[in-house]
Design a protein around this motif. Structure first.
Motif, mmCIF file in Angstrom:
data_model
loop_
_atom_site.group_PDB
_atom_site.id
_atom_site.type_symbol
_atom_site.label_atom_id
_atom_site.label_comp_id
_atom_site.label_asym_id
_atom_site.label_seq_id
_atom_site.Cartn_x
_atom_site.Cartn_y
_atom_site.Cartn_z
ATOM 1 N N THR A 338 -20.579 62.802 -14.984
ATOM 2 C CA THR A 338 -19.392 62.371 -14.123
ATOM 3 C C THR A 338 -19.709 60.991 -13.533
ATOM 4 O O THR A 338 -18.906 60.180 -13.314
ATOM 5 N N GLY A 339 -20.876 60.974 -13.140
ATOM 6 C CA GLY A 339 -21.372 59.666 -12.476
ATOM 7 C C GLY A 339 -21.053 58.708 -13.639
ATOM 8 O O GLY A 339 -20.761 57.481 -12.992
ATOM 9 N N VAL A 340 -21.320 58.745 -14.678
ATOM 10 C CA VAL A 340 -21.189 57.802 -16.013
ATOM 11 C C VAL A 340 -19.760 57.293 -16.087
ATOM 12 O O VAL A 340 -19.229 56.177 -15.909
ATOM 13 N N ALA A 341 -18.809 58.392 -16.011
ATOM 14 C CA ALA A 341 -17.563 58.237 -16.109
ATOM 15 C C ALA A 341 -16.767 57.461 -14.971
ATOM 16 O O ALA A 341 -16.114 56.489 -14.899
ATOM 17 N N PHE A 342 -17.518 57.829 -13.797
ATOM 18 C CA PHE A 342 -16.881 57.050 -12.308
ATOM 19 C C PHE A 342 -17.135 55.543 -12.459
ATOM 20 O O PHE A 342 -16.677 55.061 -11.753
ATOM 21 N N ALA A 343 -18.560 55.635 -12.997
ATOM 22 C CA ALA A 343 -19.041 54.070 -13.104
ATOM 23 C C ALA A 343 -18.404 53.090 -13.941
ATOM 24 O O ALA A 343 -18.060 52.080 -13.804
ATOM 25 N N ALA A 344 -17.559 53.763 -15.004
ATOM 26 C CA ALA A 344 -17.071 53.149 -15.966
ATOM 27 C C ALA A 344 -15.737 52.685 -15.311
ATOM 28 O O ALA A 344 -15.357 51.367 -15.476
ATOM 29 N N ILE A 345 -15.048 53.420 -14.508
ATOM 30 C CA ILE A 345 -13.908 53.417 -13.692
ATOM 31 C C ILE A 345 -14.181 52.295 -12.621
ATOM 32 O O ILE A 345 -13.521 51.054 -12.342
ATOM 33 N N GLY A 346 -15.274 52.316 -11.805
ATOM 34 C CA GLY A 346 -15.651 51.439 -10.837
ATOM 35 C C GLY A 346 -15.878 49.972 -11.454
ATOM 36 O O GLY A 346 -15.460 49.097 -10.839
ATOM 37 N N ILE A 347 -16.844 49.854 -12.223
ATOM 38 C CA ILE A 347 -16.941 48.598 -12.993
ATOM 39 C C ILE A 347 -15.579 48.224 -13.591
ATOM 40 O O ILE A 347 -15.681 46.852 -13.797
ATOM 41 N N GLY A 348 -14.823 48.988 -14.227
ATOM 42 C CA GLY A 348 -13.802 48.457 -14.768
ATOM 43 C C GLY A 348 -12.731 47.851 -13.824
ATOM 44 O O GLY A 348 -11.480 47.303 -13.944
#
Length: 541
Positions: A338-348
């Motif tokens: 979940t942290g990885v997925a949220f990082a993808a959105i945040g960095i996106g």
């Protein structure tokens, strides 16, 4: 939705955020320039090759808001939200025809913005100003939506407290993210998002690949997913007395779907940030290659859209549809992923927000500050002003997010799409012909802007009296269609008719500083940058 903080996911998110922050500041040393010019800070020295440009354009066009909003549209209304997929398919053949020409003439004359080209092509600072102001206005809400994407992730993570929490504490995580974005953009310019885009796109591809396999397995397969979605969309909305959505679009929505897809495709590469990423390429061939490989992102977008159906089948219940996909990830994935997925959105969100603020700042510096305030500005002064304006643009976007309802931000972004489409006749038309008269183009732009704004103002929704959508009845046809495309047609009609009239009365046409060979020039063809005089070149038109 969880009330507490997801500690594991938050830790992973912070680690990735710190990593890209370091990359953002280190980017200032990557291919370090010998001079402090707008070419270097705002266009990365025009030195990016095929793969860097591909990641940069992908990071620029497929944003955190795309990650959140496309499946959210599917979650809310069904298949009508898939319009984003055909429009990204349509856009690449379109840009193949004109982006290489724009790159060539910009390389030859040192143009940094689309307004630079329009001014040089038509000899009109007034038309150039209109394009610049439109670009800035359309970009501001787009940046705001990237911050909305970050805020959605932070809300699901449980960071910042609830609605009754002190506003400063509640918004502190977003303020920190904004501060980091502002600092490394100021320091490194376009090199920062170019470098971070590698991480952003890699994470997004990994997350979608895992989601499209892992989540359906947990939900019992796609048969169950589509069955649950079909059941939800068959329910009647009490406010409209119609089904809440459709698993497959009906014939009544054909015009809306088609015009929205076509209009969005025409508008996408009119946005300043799209052109900024394009002009950072080192050769004409890089642009041509990218138009052939960028459709890979459309495949990703189609898979991403399916997450909206999965959120329905997973029983995700949220008041704000923008939280549906972050909540789906938290419900379905292990905490660490979940942290990885949220990082993808945040960095996106960070990558496009940086490029957008740079593009808006370049427009102000080149086509307002230099053309109308300080014509003798040095390259160093241009860069300094652009850096400062990029900060102001981000502050404006942040204020927009913190003081207005999120729906307002979304609706202003839709309005921005209507506006930016009205610059197409001057930009794309000018790349292929000098036939259009500059005053006719300015009049056509004004008509398109006024009609598009008033038409959008008159659209109501169950929750809003004005700016409730971007579709309205097309005059003379009676079908519901995309307002931006209708405004564009009016724009073109006015431009063509007035061009005939102005040519008949022999109205002055301005000076074209370009030549036919400029539009096919490549990196090896060294050009000499031509500056229009500060005064005396029809500055009033």
């Amino acid at each position: 939705m969880n009330d507490g903080v997801n500690g594991v996911a938050l830790t992973v998110f912070i680690l990735f955020f710190l990593a890209v922050t370091v990359m953002g500041f280190l980017a200032a040393r990557w291919r370090r320039a010998e001079n402090d010019s707008l070419d270097e800070w705002g266009l990365g020295g025009r030195s990016f090759g095929t793969w860097i440009t591909w990641f940069l354009l992908g990071g620029d066009l497929y944003t955190a808001y795309t990650f959140v909003a496309v499946p959210a549209a599917i979650y809310a209304a069904g298949a009508s939200g898939f319009f984003a997929v055909p429009y990204t398919i349509l856009v690449y053949p379109l840009i193949f025809t004109f982006l290489p020409r724009l790159w060539s003439v910009s390389h030859k004359h040192g143009y940094v913005t689309t307004s630079d080209f329009v001014r040089g092509r038509f000899g009109s600072k007034g038309l150039s100003l209109a394009v610049a102001v439109t670009g800035i206005l359309a970009t501001m809400p787009y940046i705001a939506l990237q911050l909305v994407g970050i805020q959605a992730v932070l809300d699901v993570l449980g960071v910042g407290g609830g609605e009754n929490t002190n506003w400063f504490v509640k918004d502190l995580p977003l303020l920190i993210a904004f501060g980091v974005l502002a600092a490394y953009t100021y320091s490194s310019g376009l090199r920062a998002p170019a470098l971070i885009a590698f991480v952003k796109d890699t994470l997004i591809y990994i997350v979608i690949a895992v989601a499209i396999i892992y989540i359906p397995i947990k939900l019992g397969g796609f048969d169950n997913i589509f069955a649950a979605a079909g059941e939800k969309f068959s329910q009647i909305n009490p406010a409209t007395e119609k089904p809440v959505g459709a698993l497959a679009p009906g014939s009544t929505g054909t015009w809306t779907y088609a015009t929205l897809a076509l209009g969005s495709a025409l508008a996408l590469f009119m946005y300043p940030h799209s052109i900024t990423a394009t002009l950072s390429s080192k050769s004409r061939e890089v642009i041509r290659r990218n138009t052939t490989i960028l459709p890979l992102y459309s495949l990703m977008l189609g898979l991403l859209a399916l997450l909206g159906f999965m959120a329905i089948a997973a029983g995700v219940k949220v008041q704000n549809g923008q939280l549906a996909i972050p909540q789906l990830f938290e419900d379905m994935f292990p905490d660490w992923f979940t942290g990885v997925a949220f990082a993808a959105i945040g960095i996106g969100a960070l990558v496009p927000a940086a490029i957008m603020s740079i593009a808006a700042a370049n427009l102000f510096t080149r086509n307002i500050y230099k053309d109308f305030i300080k014509p003798d500005a040095t390259p160093e002064q241009e860069t300094k002003v652009s850096k400062l304006v990029s900060l102001l643009v981000k502050v404006g976007a942040l204020a927009f997010v913190l003081t207005m309802d999120k729906t307002v931000a979304i609706n202003f972004q839709l309005l921005g799409g209507i506006w930016i489409l009205q610059t197409m006749p001057a930009l794309v038309g000018g790349l292929f012909t000098r036939w259009f008269h500059r005053w006719a183009l300015l009049a056509g732009w004004a008509v398109g802007m006024v009609y598009g704004t008033l038409a959008a103002y008159g659209v109501a929704s169950p929750t809003q009296k004005h700016f409730g959508g971007s579709a309205k009845e097309i005059p003379g046809i009676g079908e519901i269609g995309y307002i931006g495309l209708t405004a564009f047609v009016l724009n073109v009609v006015v431009t063509v008719v007035l061009t005939f009239v102005l040519k008949a009365v022999k109205a002055p046409e301005g000076i074209d500083e370009t030549s036919p060979a400029d539009y096919t020039a490549d990196a090896g063809d060294k050009g000499v940058k031509v500056e229009l005089p500060a005064v005396g070149v029809d500055a009033g038109h």
